[in-house]
Design a protein around this motif. Structure first.
Motif, PDB file in Angstrom:
ATOM      1  N   SER A  74       0.819  -1.211   0.000  1.00 17.76           N
ATOM      2  CA  SER A  74       0.000   0.000   0.000  1.00 17.76           C
ATOM      3  C   SER A  74       0.851   1.259   0.000  1.00 17.76           C
ATOM      4  CB  SER A  74      -0.936   0.009   1.211  1.00 17.76           C
ATOM      5  OG  SER A  74      -0.190  -0.040   2.413  1.00 17.76           O
ATOM      6  N   ARG A  75       2.088   1.127   0.500  1.00 20.69           N
ATOM      7  CA  ARG A  75       2.995   2.289   0.544  1.00 20.69           C
ATOM      8  C   ARG A  75       4.115   2.184  -0.491  1.00 20.69           C
ATOM      9  NH1 ARG A  75       4.825   2.773   6.635  1.00 20.69           N
ATOM     10  NH2 ARG A  75       4.480   0.528   6.681  1.00 20.69           N
ATOM     11  N   TYR A  76       4.038   1.143  -1.360  1.00 21.10           N
ATOM     12  CA  TYR A  76       5.068   0.941  -2.385  1.00 21.10           C
ATOM     13  C   TYR A  76       6.452   0.912  -1.747  1.00 21.10           C
ATOM     14  CZ  TYR A  76       1.147   2.480  -5.261  1.00 21.10           C
ATOM     15  OH  TYR A  76      -0.096   2.628  -5.842  1.00 21.10           O
ATOM     16  N   LYS A  77       6.578   0.118  -0.715  1.00 23.99           N
ATOM     17  CA  LYS A  77       7.794   0.140   0.095  1.00 23.99           C
ATOM     18  C   LYS A  77       8.225  -1.282   0.438  1.00 23.99           C
ATOM     19  CE  LYS A  77       9.299   1.865   4.647  1.00 23.99           C
ATOM     20  NZ  LYS A  77       8.849   2.623   5.838  1.00 23.99           N
ATOM     21  N   GLY A  78       9.515  -1.545   0.270  1.00 25.47           N
ATOM     22  CA  GLY A  78      10.079  -2.834   0.639  1.00 25.47           C
ATOM     23  C   GLY A  78      11.199  -2.635   1.638  1.00 25.47           C
ATOM     24  N   LEU A  79      11.391  -3.619   2.501  1.00 21.81           N
ATOM     25  CA  LEU A  79      12.433  -3.545   3.522  1.00 21.81           C
ATOM     26  C   LEU A  79      13.283  -4.807   3.451  1.00 21.81           C
ATOM     27  CD1 LEU A  79      13.670  -2.189   6.077  1.00 21.81           C
ATOM     28  CD2 LEU A  79      11.988  -3.479   7.424  1.00 21.81           C
ATOM     29  N   VAL A  80      14.607  -4.617   3.437  1.00 24.99           N
ATOM     30  CA  VAL A  80      15.538  -5.743   3.483  1.00 24.99           C
ATOM     31  C   VAL A  80      15.805  -6.055   4.950  1.00 24.99           C
ATOM     32  CG1 VAL A  80      17.794  -6.614   2.789  1.00 24.99           C
ATOM     33  CG2 VAL A  80      16.581  -5.014   1.297  1.00 24.99           C
ATOM     34  N   ASN A  81      15.346  -7.213   5.408  1.00 24.85           N
ATOM     35  CA  ASN A  81      15.486  -7.570   6.816  1.00 24.85           C
ATOM     36  C   ASN A  81      16.858  -8.134   7.160  1.00 24.85           C
ATOM     37  OD1 ASN A  81      12.668  -7.020   7.219  1.00 24.85           O
ATOM     38  ND2 ASN A  81      12.214  -9.002   6.302  1.00 24.85           N
ATOM     39  N   GLN A  82      17.418  -8.923   6.245  1.00 24.97           N
ATOM     40  CA  GLN A  82      18.663  -9.625   6.520  1.00 24.97           C
ATOM     41  C   GLN A  82      19.248 -10.131   5.213  1.00 24.97           C
ATOM     42  OE1 GLN A  82      16.490 -12.564   8.865  1.00 24.97           O
ATOM     43  NE2 GLN A  82      17.041 -14.155   7.384  1.00 24.97           N
ATOM     44  N   ILE A  83      20.444 -10.734   5.293  1.00 22.59           N
ATOM     45  CA  ILE A  83      21.006 -11.415   4.135  1.00 22.59           C
ATOM     46  C   ILE A  83      20.169 -12.662   3.875  1.00 22.59           C
ATOM     47  CG2 ILE A  83      23.046 -12.585   3.203  1.00 22.59           C
ATOM     48  CD1 ILE A  83      23.507  -9.626   3.554  1.00 22.59           C
ATOM     49  N   ILE A  84      19.889 -12.950   2.630  1.00 24.11           N
ATOM     50  CA  ILE A  84      18.996 -14.065   2.295  1.00 24.11           C
ATOM     51  C   ILE A  84      19.560 -15.398   2.761  1.00 24.11           C
ATOM     52  CG2 ILE A  84      19.996 -14.384  -0.003  1.00 24.11           C
ATOM     53  CD1 ILE A  84      17.109 -15.053  -0.970  1.00 24.11           C
ATOM     54  N   ASP A  85      18.684 -16.251   3.249  1.00 29.79           N
ATOM     55  CA  ASP A  85      19.037 -17.619   3.619  1.00 29.79           C
ATOM     56  C   ASP A  85      18.988 -18.477   2.357  1.00 29.79           C
ATOM     57  OD1 ASP A  85      18.310 -20.489   4.564  1.00 29.79           O
ATOM     58  OD2 ASP A  85      19.041 -19.473   6.363  1.00 29.79           O
ATOM     59  N   SER A  86      19.896 -19.438   2.250  1.00 27.28           N
ATOM     60  CA  SER A  86      20.021 -20.223   1.018  1.00 27.28           C
ATOM     61  C   SER A  86      18.742 -20.977   0.655  1.00 27.28           C
ATOM     62  CB  SER A  86      21.185 -21.213   1.147  1.00 27.28           C
ATOM     63  OG  SER A  86      20.995 -22.068   2.265  1.00 27.28           O
ATOM     64  N   LYS A  87      17.936 -21.366   1.649  1.00 28.93           N
ATOM     65  CA  LYS A  87      16.730 -22.134   1.340  1.00 28.93           C
ATOM     66  C   LYS A  87      15.660 -21.298   0.651  1.00 28.93           C
ATOM     67  CE  LYS A  87      14.443 -21.539   5.837  1.00 28.93           C
ATOM     68  NZ  LYS A  87      13.932 -22.217   7.032  1.00 28.93           N
ATOM     69  N   TRP A  88      15.795 -19.958   0.671  1.00 29.40           N
ATOM     70  CA  TRP A  88      14.810 -19.084   0.043  1.00 29.40           C
ATOM     71  C   TRP A  88      15.221 -18.649  -1.361  1.00 29.40           C
ATOM     72  CZ3 TRP A  88       9.991 -18.246   1.647  1.00 29.40           C
ATOM     73  CH2 TRP A  88       9.678 -18.566   2.970  1.00 29.40           C
ATOM     74  N   ILE A  89      16.347 -19.146  -1.842  1.00 35.24           N
ATOM     75  CA  ILE A  89      16.778 -18.807  -3.197  1.00 35.24           C
ATOM     76  C   ILE A  89      15.888 -19.549  -4.194  1.00 35.24           C
ATOM     77  CG2 ILE A  89      18.676 -19.009  -4.854  1.00 35.24           C
ATOM     78  CD1 ILE A  89      20.571 -18.549  -2.449  1.00 35.24           C
ATOM     79  N   SER A  90      15.277 -18.802  -5.109  1.00 33.17           N
ATOM     80  CA  SER A  90      14.251 -19.386  -5.987  1.00 33.17           C
ATOM     81  C   SER A  90      14.817 -20.269  -7.087  1.00 33.17           C
ATOM     82  CB  SER A  90      13.417 -18.265  -6.621  1.00 33.17           C
ATOM     83  OG  SER A  90      14.248 -17.406  -7.396  1.00 33.17           O
TER      84      SER A  90
END
Length: 201
Positions: free
Chosen positions: A169-185
């Motif tokens: 709704s606010r056109y906003k993204g936040l990077v929480n942390q370095i990506i974990d390998s299991k979430w790599i698409s």
């Protein structure tokens, strides 16, 4: 070698699913993956195909990918895992994974055309490396917001990786942390890519 700009389905038929390159799928009857499975492939070809998957998925030139491999080799930890993390944290891929763009080439276009802000500053470099606590927003212009809104409507929000948070709704993204390998698409054996380059040296 320059960035690939040819037919994307041709690459998909050869290397199978590459979600970053295109969301199209080849027709099953024309999909040669079943036909080629009976052929014996050399170890070189297996490594080459894994490298090509990485290159086409993230939209890199050969020189760019080699540079990332060298950076990952100098870092602490598994070279393959570090390589994937470096590629996943690029600004164009982060925008794609957040659902603001349908593909990585689409995300790269948004960045190049200065539609994206990182921490309230315009970023027009697709290879910009996002860091934890970076805030990604859209420029406060009607055209920029209209493009992002269309992409957000088409994206599948249930596939949001855990290192990102999106406030659509606010056109906003936040990077929480370095990506974990299991979430790599991308389904890839990154060790074969490292082996490919180590044998080229």
């Amino acid at each position: 070698m320059s960035r690939y700009r040819g037919p994307r389905l041709k690459i998909i038929r050869r290397l199978r699913v590459l979600p970053g390159l295109t969301n199209k799928r080849p027709k099953s009857r024309n999909d040669p993956t079943n036909q080629s499975s009976s052929r014996k492939r050399s170890q070189y070809r297996i490594r080459l195909e894994e490298k090509q998957k990485l290159r086409f998925h993230y939209g890199l030139t050969e020189r760019q990918l080699l540079k990332y491999v060298r950076i990952a080799g100098r870092a602490k930890g598994s070279t393959g895992q570090v390589l994937l993390q470096l590629l996943e944290m690029r600004s164009d891929n982060t925008i794609f994974r957040s659902g603001m763009a349908p593909t990585i080439p689409g995300a790269r276009q948004l960045v190049n055309h200065r539609h994206i802000l990182v921490n309230d500053r315009v970023v027009d470099i697709p290879s910009y490396r996002c860091k934890p606590r970076d805030v990604i927003t859209v420029r406060d212009q009607q055209r920029s917001r209209a493009m992002i809104e269309k992409n957000l409507d088409l994206s599948q929000k249930d596939q949001m990786p855990n290192h990102l948070t999106l406030h659509s709704s606010r056109y906003k993204g936040l990077v929480n942390q370095i990506i974990d390998s299991k979430w790599i698409s991308l389904k890839i054996n990154e060790l074969l890519v490292v082996e490919y380059y180590s044998r080229q040296a």
